[in-house]
Design a protein around this motif. Structure first.
Motif, mmCIF file in Angstrom:
data_model
loop_
_atom_site.group_PDB
_atom_site.id
_atom_site.type_symbol
_atom_site.label_atom_id
_atom_site.label_comp_id
_atom_site.label_asym_id
_atom_site.label_seq_id
_atom_site.Cartn_x
_atom_site.Cartn_y
_atom_site.Cartn_z
ATOM 1 N N PHE A 134 -8.436 1.137 -4.179
ATOM 2 C CA PHE A 134 -6.978 0.527 -4.200
ATOM 3 C C PHE A 134 -5.967 1.588 -3.546
ATOM 4 O O PHE A 134 -4.824 1.374 -2.976
ATOM 5 C CB PHE A 134 -6.919 -0.062 -5.487
ATOM 6 C CG PHE A 134 -7.466 -1.297 -5.636
ATOM 7 C CD1 PHE A 134 -7.147 -2.608 -5.149
ATOM 8 C CD2 PHE A 134 -8.637 -1.022 -6.314
ATOM 9 C CE1 PHE A 134 -7.980 -3.562 -5.520
ATOM 10 C CE2 PHE A 134 -9.355 -2.158 -6.680
ATOM 11 C CZ PHE A 134 -8.967 -3.582 -6.384
ATOM 12 N N ILE A 135 -6.303 2.936 -3.989
ATOM 13 C CA ILE A 135 -5.309 3.988 -3.759
ATOM 14 C C ILE A 135 -5.532 4.311 -2.070
ATOM 15 O O ILE A 135 -4.321 4.379 -1.601
ATOM 16 C CB ILE A 135 -5.604 5.299 -4.392
ATOM 17 C CG1 ILE A 135 -5.308 4.837 -5.960
ATOM 18 C CG2 ILE A 135 -4.669 6.607 -4.262
ATOM 19 C CD1 ILE A 135 -5.522 6.430 -6.904
ATOM 20 N N TRP A 136 -6.694 4.341 -1.795
ATOM 21 C CA TRP A 136 -6.884 4.316 -0.438
ATOM 22 C C TRP A 136 -6.257 3.280 0.365
ATOM 23 O O TRP A 136 -5.686 3.648 1.613
ATOM 24 C CB TRP A 136 -8.264 4.553 -0.149
ATOM 25 C CG TRP A 136 -9.066 5.810 -0.138
ATOM 26 C CD1 TRP A 136 -9.844 6.309 -1.049
ATOM 27 C CD2 TRP A 136 -8.950 6.519 0.872
ATOM 28 N NE1 TRP A 136 -10.434 7.592 -0.806
ATOM 29 C CE2 TRP A 136 -9.697 7.882 0.233
ATOM 30 C CE3 TRP A 136 -8.392 6.769 2.148
ATOM 31 C CZ2 TRP A 136 -9.945 9.017 1.008
ATOM 32 C CZ3 TRP A 136 -8.398 8.106 2.910
ATOM 33 C CH2 TRP A 136 -9.296 9.186 2.336
ATOM 34 N N ILE A 191 -3.161 3.849 3.222
ATOM 35 C CA ILE A 191 -3.565 3.474 4.534
ATOM 36 C C ILE A 191 -2.344 2.288 4.983
ATOM 37 O O ILE A 191 -1.851 2.346 6.086
ATOM 38 C CB ILE A 191 -4.860 2.896 4.869
ATOM 39 C CG1 ILE A 191 -5.857 3.806 4.625
ATOM 40 C CG2 ILE A 191 -5.116 2.312 6.210
ATOM 41 C CD1 ILE A 191 -7.457 3.616 4.534
ATOM 42 N N ALA A 192 -2.174 1.134 4.233
ATOM 43 C CA ALA A 192 -1.148 0.296 4.434
ATOM 44 C C ALA A 192 0.128 0.990 4.584
ATOM 45 O O ALA A 192 0.913 0.774 5.559
ATOM 46 C CB ALA A 192 -1.191 -0.831 3.445
ATOM 47 N N TYR A 193 0.486 1.851 3.811
ATOM 48 C CA TYR A 193 1.635 2.526 3.818
ATOM 49 C C TYR A 193 1.976 3.236 5.194
ATOM 50 O O TYR A 193 3.052 3.378 5.683
ATOM 51 C CB TYR A 193 1.887 3.505 2.658
ATOM 52 C CG TYR A 193 3.173 3.928 2.537
ATOM 53 C CD1 TYR A 193 4.289 3.295 1.685
ATOM 54 C CD2 TYR A 193 3.821 5.152 2.696
ATOM 55 C CE1 TYR A 193 5.768 3.817 1.611
ATOM 56 C CE2 TYR A 193 5.053 5.723 2.584
ATOM 57 C CZ TYR A 193 5.876 4.993 2.021
ATOM 58 O OH TYR A 193 6.964 5.460 1.929
ATOM 59 N N VAL A 241 -10.611 -2.068 4.215
ATOM 60 C CA VAL A 241 -10.215 -3.504 4.224
ATOM 61 C C VAL A 241 -9.335 -3.903 3.255
ATOM 62 O O VAL A 241 -8.447 -4.930 3.422
ATOM 63 C CB VAL A 241 -11.605 -3.883 3.475
ATOM 64 C CG1 VAL A 241 -11.622 -5.519 3.142
ATOM 65 C CG2 VAL A 241 -12.767 -3.829 4.493
ATOM 66 N N ILE A 242 -8.959 -3.479 2.166
ATOM 67 C CA ILE A 242 -7.777 -3.719 1.130
ATOM 68 C C ILE A 242 -6.686 -3.358 1.722
ATOM 69 O O ILE A 242 -5.686 -4.342 1.804
ATOM 70 C CB ILE A 242 -7.783 -2.745 -0.130
ATOM 71 C CG1 ILE A 242 -9.411 -3.023 -0.948
ATOM 72 C CG2 ILE A 242 -7.022 -2.808 -0.861
ATOM 73 C CD1 ILE A 242 -9.418 -2.217 -2.306
ATOM 74 N N ILE A 277 -3.561 -6.092 2.223
ATOM 75 C CA ILE A 277 -1.842 -5.814 1.713
ATOM 76 C C ILE A 277 -0.795 -5.947 2.905
ATOM 77 O O ILE A 277 0.048 -6.511 2.410
ATOM 78 C CB ILE A 277 -1.992 -4.546 1.347
ATOM 79 C CG1 ILE A 277 -3.012 -3.943 -0.083
ATOM 80 C CG2 ILE A 277 -0.703 -3.659 0.985
ATOM 81 C CD1 ILE A 277 -3.126 -2.693 -0.196
ATOM 82 N N LEU A 278 -1.279 -5.529 4.106
ATOM 83 C CA LEU A 278 -0.259 -5.783 5.072
ATOM 84 C C LEU A 278 -0.265 -7.317 5.360
ATOM 85 O O LEU A 278 0.912 -7.510 5.597
ATOM 86 C CB LEU A 278 -0.724 -4.900 6.345
ATOM 87 C CG LEU A 278 -0.594 -3.269 6.189
ATOM 88 C CD1 LEU A 278 -0.810 -2.754 7.296
ATOM 89 C CD2 LEU A 278 0.852 -2.896 5.865
#
Length: 368
Positions: free
Chosen positions: A47-49, A53-55, A178-179, A183-184
């Motif tokens: 989830f941190i990854w 990545i989303a950020y 994938v997560i 998120i995005l």
């Protein structure tokens, strides 16, 4: 009746006492606390990854949506196609060259030791002044090189022995990708739920203040991290091209070092310059001098033109506070502290500025 009841003495100190007790207990059990957080972050690593990545990719996705007026799903497809393409390019082209350069450097250390020893033997008469002081320069130098060789060899062995952990980390990173897509895809829902939660637990004015500050902090971090990453990528590529033209050995490895250390403000360029100079001086002192001049000129170009062009005044800190943030962050948390110390200091400054302005307004003071 309740109005005449006496207030319990020092009741306002109770939260401070409880908090102090908790802090003391945590310090007494710092090892257990560290193990707990280590396991906790290991569990939520994917989830941190995903969040990181989303950020990072969020501004890219927003750019495509604004520029081409396309739906979210298509902007995600374009964004992740570019992201995965760059990732595959790095893994298949850059990474093998860096690993090869690192291996060649490790295997060349004995040869460099012999070269240094021959040079010391040929120039022994020039060190008579030092010999009068009973300083065995050759012995000390050889001892240092031996320690460096053993250090690099042990590090390579550690890297090889951590293959399973790297595989596990790669799996978490893939799951994180994938997560990050989810998120995005639903970022507006996450943002709305977070906003509703803040307004539910805080007063309206405090919730508005908190969300406004979070928006400013997000702007500071996004501009600094993304801008610095782009700036360092350009510097790394320019360094690789320059070292390649000069036919410098281990150009890919040295360029990666220069690019990564460039992420650290002020000190980073000098940290990247030193390994390149030391490694090159063993087989060609003249070329080492040119490498030093080239990297120094490259960093000056970055500091005076490229960096300000990309970043601007991204954190709003004076050079004094930037240096203080790097030293304190590096001393407390190592390399990550040196890199993140600047935006964290800018965040603290934002909170302090708002607090001071509010308190001065309450006191109706105008202090310059």
């Amino acid at each position: 009746m309740f109005k005449n009841s006496k207030k319990v003495p020092y009741i306002e100190l109770l939260p401070i006492i409880v908090l102090s007790f908790i802090i003391v207990k945590l310090i007494d059990n710092i090892g257990a606390v560290g193990d707990f957080f280590s396991k906790f972050f290991s569990i939520i690593g994917a989830f941190i990854w995903g969040f990181c990545i989303a950020y990072i990719l969020n501004p890219v996705m927003k750019y495509f949506e604004r520029k081409f007026h396309i739906k979210r799903v298509w902007s995600l497809v374009i964004t992740y196609t570019l992201f995965l393409g760059i990732l595959v390019l790095f893994i298949t082209i850059v990474t093998p060259k860096v690993i090869k350069s690192a291996g060649e450097l490790a295997s060349s250390i004995p040869e460099y030791v012999d070269i240094a020893q021959d040079w010391l033997n040929d120039n022994a008469d020039k060190f008579e002044a030092l010999n009068r002081l009973n300083v065995n320069l050759e012995e000390k130098f050889m001892e240092g090189m031996q320690h460096a060789s053993e250090f690099l060899t042990s590090k390579l062995n550690v890297i090889l022995s951590q293959a399973i952990n790297i595989t596990y980390s790669v799996a978490k990173a893939i799951l994180g990708i994938v997560i990050s897509i989810y998120i995005l895809m639903d970022k507006e829902k996450f943002k709305s739920n977070f906003k509703r939660f803040i307004y539910a637990i805080l007063r309206k004015d405090r919730a508005t203040y908190f969300l406004k500050t979070c928006s400013e902090v997000n702007l500071i971090f996004s501009k600094f991290i993304l801008g610095k990453a782009l700036d360092s990528l350009i510097i790394g590529i320019m360094c690789f091209i320059g070292l390649g033209i000069m036919r410098v050995h281990f150009a890919s490895l040295l360029s990666v070092i220069v690019g990564i250390t460039n992420m650290i403000p002020y000190f980073g360029p000098f940290l990247g310059m030193v390994p390149a100079f030391i490694i090159t001086i063993f087989y060609s002192p003249i070329q080492a001098l040119w490498v030093l001049i080239f990297i120094f000129a490259l960093q000056q170009f970055d500091g005076w033109y490229l960096g300000p062009k990309i970043l601007g005044d991204q954190v709003g800190l004076s050079p004094f506070w930037v240096i203080a943030a790097i030293i304190i962050g590096g001393g407390a948390f190592g390399v990550w502290g040196m890199f993140l110390g600047v935006p964290i200091a800018a965040t603290i400054k934002t909170f302090l500025d708002r607090f001071i302005q509010r308190r001065l307004a309450e006191k109706q003071l105008n202090v310059s």
